[in-house]
Design a protein around this motif. Sequence first.
Motif, short mmCIF file in Angstrom:
data_model
loop_
_atom_site.label_atom_id
_atom_site.label_comp_id
_atom_site.label_asym_id
_atom_site.label_seq_id
_atom_site.Cartn_x
_atom_site.Cartn_y
_atom_site.Cartn_z
N MET A 1 0.78 -1.30 -0.18
CA MET A 1 0.49 -0.03 0.55
C MET A 1 0.89 1.08 0.28
N GLY A 2 0.81 2.45 -1.33
CA GLY A 2 1.28 3.59 -1.05
C GLY A 2 1.50 4.63 0.05
N VAL A 3 2.70 4.84 0.65
CA VAL A 3 2.39 6.15 1.67
C VAL A 3 1.84 7.48 1.03
N ARG A 4 1.41 8.19 2.04
CA ARG A 4 0.90 9.20 1.08
C ARG A 4 2.11 10.59 1.82
N LEU A 5 3.15 11.02 1.28
CA LEU A 5 4.34 11.95 1.68
C LEU A 5 4.43 12.84 0.51
N MET A 6 5.37 13.43 1.94
CA MET A 6 5.95 15.06 0.75
C MET A 6 7.30 14.54 0.55
N LEU B 1 16.74 20.06 -6.77
CA LEU B 1 16.25 18.83 -8.06
C LEU B 1 16.71 17.90 -7.24
N LEU B 2 17.28 17.24 -6.18
CA LEU B 2 17.62 16.44 -5.25
C LEU B 2 15.65 15.92 -4.96
N ALA B 3 15.02 16.59 -4.10
CA ALA B 3 14.03 16.66 -4.04
C ALA B 3 13.32 15.71 -5.09
N GLU B 4 12.86 16.94 -6.38
CA GLU B 4 12.16 16.16 -7.37
C GLU B 4 12.61 15.13 -7.72
N ALA B 5 13.73 14.29 -7.68
CA ALA B 5 13.73 13.37 -8.62
C ALA B 5 14.05 11.94 -7.39
N LEU B 6 14.02 12.67 -6.48
CA LEU B 6 13.40 11.41 -5.19
C LEU B 6 11.91 11.14 -5.27
N ALA B 7 11.17 11.99 -5.31
CA ALA B 7 9.73 12.86 -5.57
C ALA B 7 9.50 11.33 -6.61
N SER B 8 9.80 11.81 -7.95
CA SER B 8 9.64 10.91 -9.10
C SER B 8 9.80 9.36 -8.79
N ALA B 9 10.84 9.08 -8.18
CA ALA B 9 11.27 7.51 -8.23
C ALA B 9 10.72 6.99 -7.51
N LEU B 10 9.46 7.66 -6.08
CA LEU B 10 9.04 7.26 -5.20
C LEU B 10 7.41 7.16 -5.94
N LYS B 11 7.11 7.99 -6.65
CA LYS B 11 5.86 7.91 -7.75
C LYS B 11 5.87 7.04 -8.40
N LEU B 12 6.86 6.38 -8.92
CA LEU B 12 6.59 5.57 -9.50
C LEU B 12 6.92 4.17 -9.15
N ARG B 13 6.57 4.20 -7.94
CA ARG B 13 7.27 2.56 -7.19
C ARG B 13 5.84 2.86 -6.57
N ALA C 1 12.31 2.28 5.57
CA ALA C 1 12.24 4.08 6.38
C ALA C 1 10.60 3.99 6.97
N MET C 2 9.64 4.71 5.32
CA MET C 2 8.87 5.17 5.42
C MET C 2 7.67 4.07 6.17
N VAL C 3 7.75 2.60 5.97
CA VAL C 3 6.72 2.09 6.52
C VAL C 3 6.93 1.84 8.18
N LYS C 4 8.56 1.38 8.28
CA LYS C 4 8.66 1.54 10.08
C LYS C 4 7.85 2.84 10.43
#
Length: 231
Positions: A1-6, A13-25, A115-118
Amino acid sequence: MGVRLMVVDDHRLLAEALASALKLRGHRVLAAAAPTSGAAELVVSRAPEICLFGTAAPAEPGTFDPVVRIRRERPQTAVVVLGPVPSPRGIAAAFAAGAAGYVRHDERIEGVERAMVKARAGEAAISPQLLQGAFAELLNPAAQPDDEGRRLLLMLTPREAEVLVRVAEGEDTRVIAAGMRIAPSTARTHVQRVLMKLGVGSRLEAAALAARTGLLDRAALGTPQGPDAVG
């Protein structure tokens, strides 16, 4: 189940790259923003389950002030810090401010997800290796700790340091050339030399390495270069 995050980081650039990777997952990213000083306002207004808080200087005073406010005004949101190889002070400061976890910037995306799930489950999200390293440094402090950011900066000329800052801000070759008043071919050469000297294969990797080691902040401040540096 996906996590609702920011995701917030001082380097967009780092924030957007990580956000894009997490969206794809499969995760729901409510915002990818910079700088971290605005994290509390975003969290209070959007109420994510998790806030990923990226910082290159976890031991600096005031770094985690937004985390303190988040925990006070939106205690349902768990904050996971993404930081460099931490000092014991950095880890202690993060948890003292109310963070639910600490993950290294260079952790694989699977590690960030764990880490997010924990953190969402109310558990402390930090690897045993990080804790062991922190305790080892407390027990055996280095007299003169290695400053990786300074070491890397000394490898770059002043122009290359400026190029690195512009790369981290997301500028392409054409914009870099215009901003520095050089030919696009020259800008491209500078970018290639920066990647080669840092030992990375892409602009994103260069930006991540620079942020993780503090090199980017040093370069942006115009830290003096080595005696043999030329433009």
